[in-house]
Design an enzyme around this catalytic site. Structure first.
Site, PDB file in Angstrom:
ATOM      1  N   ASP A  19       0.849  -1.192   0.000  1.00  0.00           N
ATOM      2  CA  ASP A  19       0.000   0.000   0.000  1.00  0.00           C
ATOM      3  C   ASP A  19       0.884   1.240   0.000  1.00  0.00           C
ATOM      4  O   ASP A  19       1.641   1.474   0.946  1.00  0.00           O
ATOM      5  CB  ASP A  19      -0.900  -0.023   1.236  1.00  0.00           C
ATOM      6  CG  ASP A  19      -1.866   1.157   1.268  1.00  0.00           C
ATOM      7  OD1 ASP A  19      -2.523   1.390   0.248  1.00  0.00           O
ATOM      8  OD2 ASP A  19      -1.933   1.841   2.300  1.00  0.00           O
ATOM      9  N   ASP A  38      -9.071   0.636   1.474  1.00  0.00           N
ATOM     10  CA  ASP A  38      -9.062   1.099   0.076  1.00  0.00           C
ATOM     11  C   ASP A  38     -10.387   0.780  -0.606  1.00  0.00           C
ATOM     12  O   ASP A  38     -10.964   1.607  -1.318  1.00  0.00           O
ATOM     13  CB  ASP A  38      -7.921   0.446  -0.704  1.00  0.00           C
ATOM     14  CG  ASP A  38      -6.549   0.968  -0.272  1.00  0.00           C
ATOM     15  OD1 ASP A  38      -6.511   1.885   0.565  1.00  0.00           O
ATOM     16  OD2 ASP A  38      -5.533   0.450  -0.767  1.00  0.00           O
ATOM     17  N   THR A  94      -3.128   5.580  -4.357  1.00  0.00           N
ATOM     18  CA  THR A  94      -2.016   6.354  -3.784  1.00  0.00           C
ATOM     19  C   THR A  94      -0.724   6.124  -4.555  1.00  0.00           C
ATOM     20  O   THR A  94       0.013   7.077  -4.834  1.00  0.00           O
ATOM     21  CB  THR A  94      -1.812   5.985  -2.303  1.00  0.00           C
ATOM     22  OG1 THR A  94      -1.656   4.568  -2.178  1.00  0.00           O
ATOM     23  CG2 THR A  94      -2.997   6.426  -1.463  1.00  0.00           C
TER      24      THR A  94
END
Length: 551
Positions: free
Chosen positions: A56, A381, A89
Site C-alpha cells: 500500500d 481502500d 495512492t
C-alpha cells in the site's frame, strides 16, 4: 543580498531544482514496483524492530523516515489521495515522479520552469475534462458492478485470495451505513482477529464493543434489549473543591456509607425504571453500582469509548444522555441481541439484530498479525472506492486504459497549444504512460511491446482496452469488470500535477541548519556546492536510505 547565519545553507538555481527533482523521483521509485495486480511488497522495519509488510503506497511512505522537504511534498500527494478517495495512492506518486523526470529533461533543454508549470496545468485540466467525458455511468442500485469495483481495489493486495468474499462484505457495509447525509465510512468499524483464514471474515450488522460485562453475575446475553447510553460515571460524585469529612462516631461513618449506597441505588433505579436491559457507560461504574445492576439483571459495560457510544447510538437508535436524572424510555435504543462472545480468545460485546444498522462492524481474520493488518489496509481502500462510486456514479476501465487514451488525446491537444507550453503538454502525455509501462514491468512483461499494443488498440477507438497483467494480453477492461472510480484518476492527476509544479517552481533552498546530513550549498550564498547538496539531499531521506536493502 541575503545574510545567513553560520549554520544556514543555501542551494540556488539549477542545483536547487535538480536536488528537489531527484528527491521527488526517489520517492516515486520507492513505491513504483508495488503498482498493479502483480506488484511486489515492501518490508519496513522501524527503529524498535516493528515490521510492516505491505504494498500500500501511502503506508510505505508513512512508515519511511523521510526528511527531505521536497520528498515530503510527494508523500503528501499519497496522503491527499488516501484522504479523498482511499485508493490510487501509488498511481498518484508514480505520476508525480514521472512528471518531474520529464521536466528535468526539458529544463536541461532551457525550457523555463514557469513555462513547464503552465503547460502541466493546462494538460491536467484537459485530462480531467477528457476523463469526465469518457467515464462510464454506474447506478447505485447496480450491486454487481459495485462488487467488481470493490474487488478491483483489492487486487494485488494481501486480501486478493478472498477478494470475492470480502468485496461482498464491503458493499454490504457501505450500503448499510449510507443515509441521507451521505456515506461516512467511519461508521464501518473493523475488528482484527488473528486466527482462521481470510475467508472466515464476516460482517456484523451492528456494533462490536471491545469490552466485557463488568460483573460475572450479569447476564451473558439479553434478547430484545432496551439499550441505554450514558456518557458519565455510575459513581458517587466527588466534591469540586477540596473538602474534609470529620467523623467522630462509628454511626456517622455508617450513615455516610449508607448515603453513598443510596445514591448509587437511585442511579440504578432510574435506569431500571426507564426500562433499560443493557447500559453502556462512558466512565467508571462503582462496585456497589455493579452489584445493584446485576440484581436488576442489567448487563453493563464501563469505559466505552466516545466513538463506540456514537456508533451504538446510530445502530440502536438510542440517545446518549449525560445526566441520569433526565433519562426516559424514549432515550433508549433497541437491539434484538446483546451478548458477550469469544472472538479469537478475546471476550467482546456484540450488539446485533438492530432494526436499521447505520453502524456495522467487519471482523477480519487471518493466519498472522501481518496478514490481518494488510487485509485491513485493502478493506480501507475498497471501502473508499465503493463510497466514491456511490457518490459520483462514474467509473473508468482499469489496466492502464485511461492513461493510454489520455496520452494520445493530449498529444493531439498539444498541437493546439501555442508556444513552448506545447512541449510541456507533450511531456505530460508521456508521463501518464508510466502507469501502463509500470504495470507491464511489474508483471514481467515487455513494457515496449505492451505499450505498442495498447496504443494501437486506442488508436482504433477502443477506450476500454487495458493490459491484463496475468496473461499479458490487451483486453476490454470494462467487459472483464475491471473498473475503478473516476475520482481515483482525477484526484491522482490533480495532486501529482500540483506537487510537481510546486517543486519545479522552487529555485532557491535556504535551510536554517543542516537540511539533510550533507552540505546543501556554500555558506557564502553562491551557487556552489551542488554535488554536496545533491548527496546531502538524498541522504536526508533518512529511513529511505536505510530501507533500501529491505526493499
Amino acid at each position: 543580498m541575503i545574510v545567513l547565519s553560520e549554520d544556514s545553507q543555501r542551494t540556488s538555481g539549477r542545483d536547487a531544482q535538480s536536488m528537489n527533482i531527484t528527491a521527488g523521483k526517489a520517492v516515486a521509485e520507492s513505491v513504483r514496483t508495488t503498482l498493479g495486480p502483480k506488484g511486489m511488497d515492501k518490508m519496513l522495519v522501524d527503529s524498535s524492530g516493528g515490521v510492516v509488510v505491505t504494498n500500500d503506497g501511502v503506508t510505505i511512505l508513512k512508515e519511511m523516515d523521510i526528511d527531505h522537504p521536497a520528498a515530503n511534498m510527494i508523500v503528501e500527494v499519497s496522503e491527499t489521495q488516501e484522504d479523498e478517495v482511499g485508493d490510487g495512492t501509488t498511481t498518484a506518486v508514480v505520476i508525480a515522479g514521472e512528471l518531474l523526470d520529464q521536466a528535468e529533461e526539458l529544463i536541461e533543454s532551457d525550457i523555463h520552469p514557469t513555462t513547464l508549470a503552465q503547460g502541466y496545468r493546462q494538460a491536467a485540466e484537459k485530462a480531467k475534462e477528457l476523463l469526465a467525458e469518457d467515464a462510464i455511468d454506474v447506478s447505485a442500485e447496480d450491486r454487481e458492478e459495485l462488487v467488481k469495483i470493490a474487488s478491483t481495489a483489492m487486487t494485488g493486495k494481501g486480501a486478493e485470495s478472498a477478494k470475492d468474499h470480502l468485496a461482498e462484505l464491503v458493499v454490504d457495509a457501505v450500503l448499510a451505513v449510507q443515509d441521507e447525509d451521505g456515506i461516512d465510512t467511519d461508521n464501518v468499524s473493523v475488528e482484527k482477529v488473528v486466527g482462521g483464514s481470510i475467508d472466515n471474515s464476516e460482517l456484523v450488522e451492528g456494533v462490536i464493543v471491545d469490552k466485557e460485562r463488568v460483573d460475572d453475575n450479569m447476564p451473558y446475553m439479553v434478547e430484545d434489549a432496551n439499550v441505554a447510553l450514558f456518557d458519565g460515571a455510575l459513581e458517587v460524585k466527588e466534591t469540586e473543591i477540596d473538602a474534609e469529612v470529620n467523623v467522630t462516631d462509628p454511626d456517622q461513618l455508617q450513615q455516610f456509607l449508607d448515603q453513598e449506597e443510596k445514591q448509587l441505588k437511585e442511579m440504578v433505579d432510574k435506569l431500571a425504571d426507564a426500562g433499560a436491559d443493557v447500559v453502556f457507560v462512558g466512565d467508571g461504574i462503582d462496585d456497589m453500582a455493579q452489584h445493584y445492576l446485576a440484581q436488576e439483571g442489567i448487563l453493563a459495560v464501563r469505559r466505552a469509548k466516545n466513538s463506540d457510544l456514537k456508533r451504538l447510538a446510530r445502530a440502536t437508535g438510542a440517545r446518549v444522555v449525560g445526566n441520569l436524572d433526565d433519562i426516559e424510555e424514549s432515550d433508549l435504543g433497541f437491539a434484538g441481541s446483546v451478548a458477550q462472545k469469544d472472538v479469537g480468545g478475546d471476550e467482546r460485546i456484540f450488539v446485533e439484530d438492530v432494526e436499521d444498522a447505520k453502524a456495522v462492524t467487519m471482523i477480519l481474520r487471518g493466519g498472522t498479525e501481518h496478514v490481518v493488518d494488510e487485509v485491513e489496509r485493502a478493506i480501507d481502500d475498497s471501502l473508499g472506492v465503493v463510497r466514491v462510486t456511490l457518490e459520483d456514479g462514474k467509473v473508468l476501465p482499469g489496466g492502464g486504459a485511461p492513461e493510454t487514451d489520455l496520452a494520445l488525446e493530449l498529444r493531439d491537444f498539444a498541437d493546439s497549444v501555442g508556444g513552448r507550453e506545447q512541449l510541456a503538454v507533450e511531456a505530460f502525455a508521456d508521463a501518464l504512460e508510466v502507469i501502463p509501462r509500470t504495470l507491464a514491468e511489474n508483471a514481467g512483461l515487455d513494457p515496449i511491446d505492451s505499450l505498442v499494443d495498447l496504443r494501437a488498440r486506442h488508436d482504433a477507438g477502443e477506450f476500454g482496452a487495458g493490459l491484463d497483467a496475468y496473461t499479458g494480453e490487451v483486453i476490454d477492461m470494462e467487459a472483464e469488470g475491471v473498473t475503478e472510480p473516476l475520482r481515483v484518476k482525477t484526484q491522482a492527476i490533480e495532486s501529482a500535477t500540483e506537487a510537481a509544479v510546486m517543486i519545479l517552481r522552487i529555485d532557491d533552498v535556504i535551510a536554517a541548519g543542516d537540511l539533510s546530513g550533507g552540505q546543501v550549498g556554500d555558506d557564502d550564498g553562491d551557487d556552489g556546492g551542488a554535488p554536496g547538496g545533491m548527496g546531502g539531499g538524498m541522504g536526508g531521506m533518512g529511513g529511505m536510505g536505510g530501507m533500501g536493502g529491505a526493499m
